[in-house]
Design a protein around this motif. Structure first.
Motif: not given
Length: 456
Positions: A428-440
């Protein structure tokens, strides 16, 4: 939905959308909760049979209904762009797609249900109840999928209070039908856990009919005249919805099925550990209703602004929703830490199970914080119709990273059963970091489009 010009206006409108969604999600969760609890009072075999049936049905339903969620950003973007005349066609095509999916589920269930149950090695009575429960539930699959389409249309217009009211009406209907059919009251047959399946099916027909009535007779929905004109099936429209909806559905399926997989892997541990895991996971699922509701609200708000090409406003709604989710996540985490023992007592009085539940609930705190970031970002990305990244993230974070890590920790290290939770939290933590970059990245791309448009 309407255009807003200040953070205060955006916050007010966001909560107008969010609060009814939250009540709706909690109401839907309560429906399955009452199914399980009331079946348990009918007998242990009924409880086990319904629990098995629900565990089979939930990943299938959530994954396939996720496909229909594509309608929300489609309609929101159309209304934001003031192309309201295109909305009825999109909704009706989604209804056709829902009917096709529902029929496919019924046919596949007829072929696959017995082989699946046979391989589970269940007690004969439990197997019979699980099978009959799912068969009873199947009579409500068609209206359930159609209702999901109508709900997406209603929510896309920002009228989430309407779906909240429909859910609040359906909840007592479901509880009453459970009471009549599970326990055989007022001359109805005593069906035990199977009665919960029929009660749910009848409830699904009720909410579909109520939703159709609202859309046809009540403004602003009646202005769209959704069911006033016949449209031929358009596979091109289906393709558009599947292009957005299939990744959403697979992402949700990967997320829900991972917990079923972990529950099966937990069978290597003793009964107390399994019971504690189930109790803590049940409460974690209850808390998850907060970030998932915020995620759905963000999708509506962001899609509306993207449709109107107000990309700065879309970004502001994204950050507003994420900020609210993080604050709510912290609030729930602190509350869970303080009232850890009281929550555990809700599920058991057995001291061994109680102590294990308290430990699992501490790991649920980390679940909360990861979900508070990942879920709203997924909602924002869906508002931009960017869904493939979320689909890949769900697969990688849960099945490539989370489950293998959890398996290793559970079987090689002293963490034991807690290792599975640590693995899922890491994913979950990995997904949160990855998605943050994708949204930016997506927001920068749209901002650059705004700059080019203003130059022209």
């Amino acid at each position: 939905m309407h255009q807003t010009y200040s953070l205060r206006e955006k916050t007010r409108q966001f909560f107008v959308i969010l609060l009814p969604i939250l009540v709706t999600q909690l109401g839907l969760y309560a429906m399955s909760f009452f199914d399980t609890i009331m079946s348990g009072h009918a007998g242990s075999h009924d409880l086990a049979g319904v629990a098995i049936g629900v565990s089979i049905w939930t990943p299938v339903f959530t994954g396939l209904s996720g496909i229909l969620l594509a309608l929300t950003p489609i309609v929101s973007q159309l209304t934001g762009a003031r192309r309201n005349h295109e909305v009825p066609f999109k909704v009706i095509q989604a209804v056709y797609l829902a009917l096709a999916i529902a029929i496919a589920v019924i046919l596949c269930g007829a072929l696959a249900l017995n082989p699946i149950l046979d391989r589970m090695g269940l007690d004969h009575q439990v197997r019979q109840i699980a099978s009959q429960f799912l068969i009873a539930l199947s009579f409500g699959i068609i209206p359930l999928f159609v209702y999901n389409v109508i709900r997406c249309f209603i929510d896309a217009l920002g009228q989430t209070r309407v779906t909240m009211m429909i859910t609040l009406i359906s909840l007592p209907i479901n509880v009453l039908l459970n009471y009549l059919l599970i326990f055989g009251k007022f001359g109805f047959p005593r069906l035990g856990g199977v009665g919960a399946g029929y009660a749910s099916a009848i409830t699904y027909w009720c909410i579909m009919l109520i939703a159709i009535y609202v859309v046809v007779r009540r403004k602003p929905f009646s202005d769209y005249q959704v069911f006033q004109q016949f449209y031929r099936i358009s596979f091109a429209a289906w393709k558009e919805q599947l292009k957005i909806g299939a990744p959403i559905g697979f992402a949700i399926f990967f997320e829900t099925s991972i917990f079923s997989a972990v529950t099966l892997l937990m069978s290597q541990f003793n009964t107390a550990t399994i019971a504690a895991h189930q109790a803590a996971m049940n409460f974690a699922s209850f808390l998850y209703m907060v970030p998932i509701s915020i995620s759905m609200a963000i999708t509506i708000a962001v899609a509306f602004e993207v449709g109107a090409k107000r990309y700065d406003d879309a970004a502001k709604y994204s950050y507003l929703g994420i900020g609210i989710a993080v604050m709510m996540g912290l609030f729930c985490a602190v509350g869970l830490f303080i009232f850890n023992e009281q929550v555990a007592y809700m599920y058991t009085a057995d001291q061994e199970v109680l102590q294990l539940t308290k430990q699992f609930l501490l790991y649920a705190i980390l679940f909360q914080l990861s979900d508070a970031v990942a879920a709203p970002i997924q909602g924002a990305l869906r508002g931009y119709k960017d869904v493939n990244a979320t689909f890949m993230m769900a697969f990688v974070s849960y099945w490539v990273l989370g489950l293998p890590t959890g398996y290793i920790l559970a079987n090689v290290t002293p963490y034991g059963a807690f290792g599975y939770w640590i693995g899922l939290i890491a994913g979950l933590a990995f997904g949160a970091v990855f998605l943050s970059g994708r949204l930016a990245r997506i927001q920068r791309r749209h901002k650059s489009r705004t700059g080019l448009t203003s130059q022209l």
